[in-house]
Design a protein around this motif. Structure first.
Motif, PDB file in Angstrom:
ATOM      1  N   SER A   1      34.200  63.135   9.868  1.00  0.00           N
ATOM      2  CA  SER A   1      32.850  63.602   9.573  1.00  0.00           C
ATOM      3  C   SER A   1      31.912  62.424   9.355  1.00  0.00           C
ATOM      4  O   SER A   1      32.318  61.326   8.950  1.00  0.00           O
ATOM      5  CB  SER A   1      32.864  64.488   8.329  1.00  0.00           C
ATOM      6  N   ALA A   2      30.637  62.666   9.626  1.00  0.00           N
ATOM      7  CA  ALA A   2      29.608  61.647   9.384  1.00  0.00           C
ATOM      8  C   ALA A   2      29.408  61.392   7.895  1.00  0.00           C
ATOM      9  O   ALA A   2      28.741  60.429   7.512  1.00  0.00           O
ATOM     10  CB  ALA A   2      28.294  62.089  10.023  1.00  0.00           C
ATOM     11  N   HIS A   3      29.960  62.250   7.051  1.00  0.00           N
ATOM     12  CA  HIS A   3      29.782  62.125   5.597  1.00  0.00           C
ATOM     13  C   HIS A   3      30.954  61.398   4.943  1.00  0.00           C
ATOM     14  O   HIS A   3      31.315  61.686   3.796  1.00  0.00           O
ATOM     15  CB  HIS A   3      29.588  63.503   4.973  1.00  0.00           C
ATOM     16  N   ASP A   4      31.578  60.477   5.690  1.00  0.00           N
ATOM     17  CA  ASP A   4      32.640  59.604   5.175  1.00  0.00           C
ATOM     18  C   ASP A   4      33.816  60.407   4.604  1.00  0.00           C
ATOM     19  O   ASP A   4      34.265  60.175   3.487  1.00  0.00           O
ATOM     20  CB  ASP A   4      32.081  58.652   4.107  1.00  0.00           C
ATOM     21  N   LYS A   5      34.282  61.318   5.410  1.00  0.00           N
ATOM     22  CA  LYS A   5      35.467  62.092   5.030  1.00  0.00           C
ATOM     23  C   LYS A   5      36.120  62.643   6.282  1.00  0.00           C
ATOM     24  O   LYS A   5      35.519  62.670   7.361  1.00  0.00           O
ATOM     25  CB  LYS A   5      35.092  63.227   4.076  1.00  0.00           C
ATOM     26  N   ILE A   6      37.371  63.051   6.125  1.00  0.00           N
ATOM     27  CA  ILE A   6      38.107  63.728   7.190  1.00  0.00           C
ATOM     28  C   ILE A   6      38.147  65.205   6.850  1.00  0.00           C
ATOM     29  O   ILE A   6      38.416  65.586   5.705  1.00  0.00           O
ATOM     30  CB  ILE A   6      39.526  63.160   7.338  1.00  0.00           C
ATOM     31  N   ILE A   7      37.876  66.024   7.841  1.00  0.00           N
ATOM     32  CA  ILE A   7      37.917  67.471   7.659  1.00  0.00           C
ATOM     33  C   ILE A   7      39.088  68.017   8.462  1.00  0.00           C
ATOM     34  O   ILE A   7      39.262  67.672   9.641  1.00  0.00           O
ATOM     35  CB  ILE A   7      36.603  68.120   8.101  1.00  0.00           C
ATOM     36  N   ALA A   8      39.898  68.855   7.847  1.00  0.00           N
ATOM     37  CA  ALA A   8      41.078  69.425   8.492  1.00  0.00           C
ATOM     38  C   ALA A   8      40.909  70.930   8.639  1.00  0.00           C
ATOM     39  O   ALA A   8      40.570  71.616   7.668  1.00  0.00           O
ATOM     40  CB  ALA A   8      42.327  69.118   7.675  1.00  0.00           C
TER      41      ALA A   8
ATOM     42  N   ALA B   1      38.544  62.473   1.283  1.00  0.00           N
ATOM     43  CA  ALA B   1      37.520  61.433   1.131  1.00  0.00           C
ATOM     44  C   ALA B   1      38.039  60.099   1.666  1.00  0.00           C
ATOM     45  O   ALA B   1      39.232  59.783   1.564  1.00  0.00           O
ATOM     46  CB  ALA B   1      37.129  61.304  -0.337  1.00  0.00           C
ATOM     47  N   LEU B   2      37.129  59.310   2.238  1.00  0.00           N
ATOM     48  CA  LEU B   2      37.495  58.018   2.821  1.00  0.00           C
ATOM     49  C   LEU B   2      36.928  56.852   2.021  1.00  0.00           C
ATOM     50  O   LEU B   2      36.874  55.732   2.518  1.00  0.00           O
ATOM     51  CB  LEU B   2      36.988  57.941   4.269  1.00  0.00           C
ATOM     52  N   ASP B   3      36.495  57.107   0.775  1.00  0.00           N
ATOM     53  CA  ASP B   3      35.937  56.014  -0.014  1.00  0.00           C
ATOM     54  C   ASP B   3      37.017  54.998  -0.394  1.00  0.00           C
ATOM     55  O   ASP B   3      36.726  53.824  -0.616  1.00  0.00           O
ATOM     56  CB  ASP B   3      35.232  56.546  -1.268  1.00  0.00           C
ATOM     57  N   ASN B   4      38.287  55.435  -0.472  1.00  0.00           N
ATOM     58  CA  ASN B   4      39.406  54.509  -0.702  1.00  0.00           C
ATOM     59  C   ASN B   4      40.317  54.600   0.524  1.00  0.00           C
ATOM     60  O   ASN B   4      41.082  55.553   0.672  1.00  0.00           O
ATOM     61  CB  ASN B   4      40.164  54.893  -1.976  1.00  0.00           C
ATOM     62  N   ARG B   5      40.216  53.610   1.409  1.00  0.00           N
ATOM     63  CA  ARG B   5      40.920  53.694   2.688  1.00  0.00           C
ATOM     64  C   ARG B   5      42.439  53.647   2.517  1.00  0.00           C
ATOM     65  O   ARG B   5      43.177  54.289   3.276  1.00  0.00           O
ATOM     66  CB  ARG B   5      40.459  52.560   3.612  1.00  0.00           C
TER      67      ARG B   5
END
Length: 335
Positions: free
Chosen positions: A12-19, A49-53
């Motif tokens: 997602s453009a909002h810095d997350k993965i959507i499943a 969330a992708l704030d912590n890779r």
């Protein structure tokens, strides 16, 4: 053929993965997502969330292991998340549009959308032939509803109209045609220049047809022969279509002064003082205007019918409408 149970991952453009889990074993797919640490929001979307890779990589590794244990496949979608595409589209449309994301977890949910599709062309073929993981309904807040879907074969975006409720409008016009584009910008442009004009014309013609039918029905009977409830219901239907037609005439045509006065008077008398329990005098005035001036209004509206898409615009002279004094009592005689 029954589709396999699958988890589709979108960046997602909002810095997350959507499943998006789908298929007959969807509960097992949801279990795998829960075990991997995905969170479920109020829209029933599973997100990471992708704030912590580092944590995200570990969660994805756990997801693949849990999915194998649950006999679920995991696939990464190569194109943008459809919800993000929808946000970009509605931001480019005129007015105040909203996008409602629809995860299609079961085939019956997709069939439900298919039942409400107005056009029987490309969008319906897509819904009939492919199992889609999701779709988006675009709403303008005024009753217009469009369906956005992504074609699996090439990633193109298809947008088509959903039919209005038969309680509001009985559609009689040709359905507006779906549009197809390769990105959000072009999709929004085609909606504005093709789909919405098509849609507005179809609604306009359908309103005009039903208003004409109700007026003809009322005029064909002898005064006093119709059931009062049926007659009032027909008047209310006419009113429901006449008010938007009057608004369109004002917005899209240059009217002489006498026609402006005529439309103002018709709108005023058809608005009624209380829709649920109108006063006898207001109801009588509305019914009288319906019988005596309804034909004139329909002729004006028909002359101003929007042209067919891509057809050359020809000027249509509107018929003259001379203001008449309001009639205080209903009459069954045609003009």
């Amino acid at each position: 053929m029954t589709p396999p149970t699958q988890i589709t991952l979108y960046l997602s453009a909002h810095d997350k993965i959507i499943a998006l889990p789908s298929g007959p074993g969807r509960r097992w797919a949801e279990t795998a997502l829960d075990l991997a640490g995905f969170t479920q929001n109020h829209d029933h979307l599973h997100t990471l969330a992708l704030d912590n890779r580092a944590d995200a990589r570990q969660a994805l590794a756990h997801l693949h292991q849990a999915a194998r244990d649950c006999h679920v496949t995991v696939a990464t979608h190569p194109r943008p998340f459809l919800g993000d595409v929808a946000e970009a589209i509605v931001a480019a449309l005129p007015g105040h549009w909203m996008a409602e994301f629809e995860p299609l977890r079961e085939q019956q949910e997709q069939r439900h959308l298919r039942d409400f599709a107005w056009d029987t062309g490309a969008l319906c073929r897509l819904l009939d032939m492919h199992h889609l993981p999701c779709a988006v309904i675009l709403r303008d807040g005024g009753g217009t509803q469009l369906l956005l879907a992504e074609r699996p074969s090439d990633g193109a975006y298809l947008v088509g109209a959903l039919a209005p409720s038969p309680d509001d409008i009985r559609v009689t016009a040709q359905a507006p045609r779906s549009v197809i584009a390769s990105n959000a910008r072009l999709t929004a442009q085609f909606i504005k220049t093709r789909l919405l004009p098509d849609y507005e014309r179809a609604i306009y013609i359908s309103r005009l047809d039903e208003a004409t039918e109700d007026l003809r029905w009322a005029q064909e009977g002898e005064p006093g022969t119709y059931d009062t409830t049926q007659l009032q219901a027909a008047l209310y239907r006419f009113r429901a279509h006449a008010i938007p037609l009057i608004a369109t005439l004002r917005d899209r045509t240059t009217l002489p002064a006498e026609q402006v006065v005529f439309l103002d008077r018709m709108e005023d008398v058809l608005l009624l003082d209380n829709l649920d329990a109108p006063g006898p005098e207001a109801l009588a005035d509305a019914q009288a205007a319906w019988f005596t001036d309804g034909e004139e209004l329909i002729e004006m509206a028909r002359a101003a019918t929007p042209p067919a898409p891509h057809a050359p615009v020809k000027p249509h002279p509107l018929p003259a409408a001379l203001p008449r004094p309001a009639v205080a009592a209903a009459t069954g005689q045609r003009r």
